[in-house]
Design a protein around this motif. Structure first.
Motif, PDB file in Angstrom:
ATOM      1  N   GLN A  16       0.831  -1.209   0.000  1.00 36.88           N
ATOM      2  CA  GLN A  16       0.000   0.000   0.000  1.00 36.88           C
ATOM      3  C   GLN A  16       0.864   1.257   0.000  1.00 36.88           C
ATOM      4  O   GLN A  16       0.565   2.225  -0.704  1.00 36.88           O
ATOM      5  CB  GLN A  16      -0.942  -0.002   1.204  1.00 36.88           C
ATOM      6  CG  GLN A  16      -2.007  -1.052   1.126  1.00 36.88           C
ATOM      7  CD  GLN A  16      -2.814  -1.188   2.404  1.00 36.88           C
ATOM      8  OE1 GLN A  16      -2.416  -0.720   3.465  1.00 36.88           O
ATOM      9  NE2 GLN A  16      -3.959  -1.854   2.314  1.00 36.88           N
ATOM     10  N   LEU A  17       1.929   1.230   0.775  1.00 40.53           N
ATOM     11  CA  LEU A  17       2.808   2.389   0.858  1.00 40.53           C
ATOM     12  C   LEU A  17       3.508   2.648  -0.473  1.00 40.53           C
ATOM     13  O   LEU A  17       3.649   3.805  -0.892  1.00 40.53           O
ATOM     14  CB  LEU A  17       3.846   2.189   1.970  1.00 40.53           C
ATOM     15  CG  LEU A  17       4.764   3.368   2.218  1.00 40.53           C
ATOM     16  CD1 LEU A  17       3.977   4.535   2.802  1.00 40.53           C
ATOM     17  CD2 LEU A  17       5.886   2.976   3.128  1.00 40.53           C
ATOM     18  N   ARG A  18       3.912   1.592  -1.153  1.00 45.16           N
ATOM     19  CA  ARG A  18       4.575   1.740  -2.450  1.00 45.16           C
ATOM     20  C   ARG A  18       3.675   2.474  -3.433  1.00 45.16           C
ATOM     21  O   ARG A  18       4.146   3.277  -4.240  1.00 45.16           O
ATOM     22  CB  ARG A  18       4.973   0.380  -3.002  1.00 45.16           C
ATOM     23  CG  ARG A  18       5.775   0.479  -4.305  1.00 45.16           C
ATOM     24  CD  ARG A  18       6.256  -0.847  -4.783  1.00 45.16           C
ATOM     25  NE  ARG A  18       5.107  -1.673  -5.122  1.00 45.16           N
ATOM     26  CZ  ARG A  18       5.145  -2.986  -5.273  1.00 45.16           C
ATOM     27  NH1 ARG A  18       6.259  -3.639  -5.088  1.00 45.16           N
ATOM     28  NH2 ARG A  18       4.066  -3.659  -5.578  1.00 45.16           N
ATOM     29  N   GLN A  19       2.375   2.246  -3.340  1.00 47.56           N
ATOM     30  CA  GLN A  19       1.423   2.909  -4.228  1.00 47.56           C
ATOM     31  C   GLN A  19       1.131   4.346  -3.798  1.00 47.56           C
ATOM     32  O   GLN A  19       0.937   5.213  -4.628  1.00 47.56           O
ATOM     33  CB  GLN A  19       0.117   2.118  -4.284  1.00 47.56           C
ATOM     34  CG  GLN A  19       0.290   0.748  -4.906  1.00 47.56           C
ATOM     35  CD  GLN A  19      -0.928  -0.141  -4.724  1.00 47.56           C
ATOM     36  OE1 GLN A  19      -1.843   0.171  -3.975  1.00 47.56           O
ATOM     37  NE2 GLN A  19      -0.932  -1.269  -5.421  1.00 47.56           N
ATOM     38  N   LYS A  23       8.320   7.904  -2.531  1.00 50.70           N
ATOM     39  CA  LYS A  23       9.532   8.457  -1.926  1.00 50.70           C
ATOM     40  C   LYS A  23       9.831   7.775  -0.583  1.00 50.70           C
ATOM     41  O   LYS A  23      10.976   7.397  -0.313  1.00 50.70           O
ATOM     42  CB  LYS A  23       9.363   9.968  -1.749  1.00 50.70           C
ATOM     43  CG  LYS A  23      10.597  10.674  -1.294  1.00 50.70           C
ATOM     44  CD  LYS A  23      10.364  12.176  -1.246  1.00 50.70           C
ATOM     45  CE  LYS A  23      11.601  12.913  -0.781  1.00 50.70           C
ATOM     46  NZ  LYS A  23      11.403  14.359  -0.723  1.00 50.70           N
ATOM     47  N   LEU A  24       8.815   7.612   0.229  1.00 44.16           N
ATOM     48  CA  LEU A  24       8.994   6.942   1.522  1.00 44.16           C
ATOM     49  C   LEU A  24       9.335   5.465   1.309  1.00 44.16           C
ATOM     50  O   LEU A  24      10.186   4.912   2.008  1.00 44.16           O
ATOM     51  CB  LEU A  24       7.737   7.094   2.382  1.00 44.16           C
ATOM     52  CG  LEU A  24       7.805   6.486   3.782  1.00 44.16           C
ATOM     53  CD1 LEU A  24       8.959   7.067   4.602  1.00 44.16           C
ATOM     54  CD2 LEU A  24       6.473   6.710   4.502  1.00 44.16           C
TER      55      LEU A  24
END
Length: 92
Positions: A16-19, A23-24
């Motif tokens: 989910q974070l990759r989407q 940058k994070l």
């Protein structure tokens, strides 16, 4: 070095974070590379937690974003989020 493993919920959070925040996500990958080379590297700001999380370690990605893991026969990552998110979920 010990094996690094991820809980199913941690893997889902990473996807989910990759989407949502590439940058994070890239910063997390960079910190994992450092962690694999030297789990005690100063830039990780690694520290053991207290209280309800006394057997848990925190690894800093940014000044506010953390990854939580336990260390046994492997490094088992199970949660991530901002400082307030991860510690409120865990009752600190």
């Amino acid at each position: 070095m010990k094996k690094v493993a991820f809980s199913p919920s941690f893997q889902k959070q990473l996807i989910q974070l990759r989407q949502k925040d590439k940058k994070l996500f890239v910063k997390i990958k960079k910190q994992f590379e450092i962690f694999k080379l030297n789990p005690r590297h100063p830039s990780l700001r690694l520290h053991k937690l207290k209280g309800d999380l006394k057997n848990t370690w925190s690894l800093s990605i940014t000044m506010d974003f953390r990854l939580l893991f336990i260390e046994d026969s492997e490094f088992y990552f199970f949660d991530m989020g901002t400082h307030d998110q991860v510690y409120k979920r865990k009752g600190m």
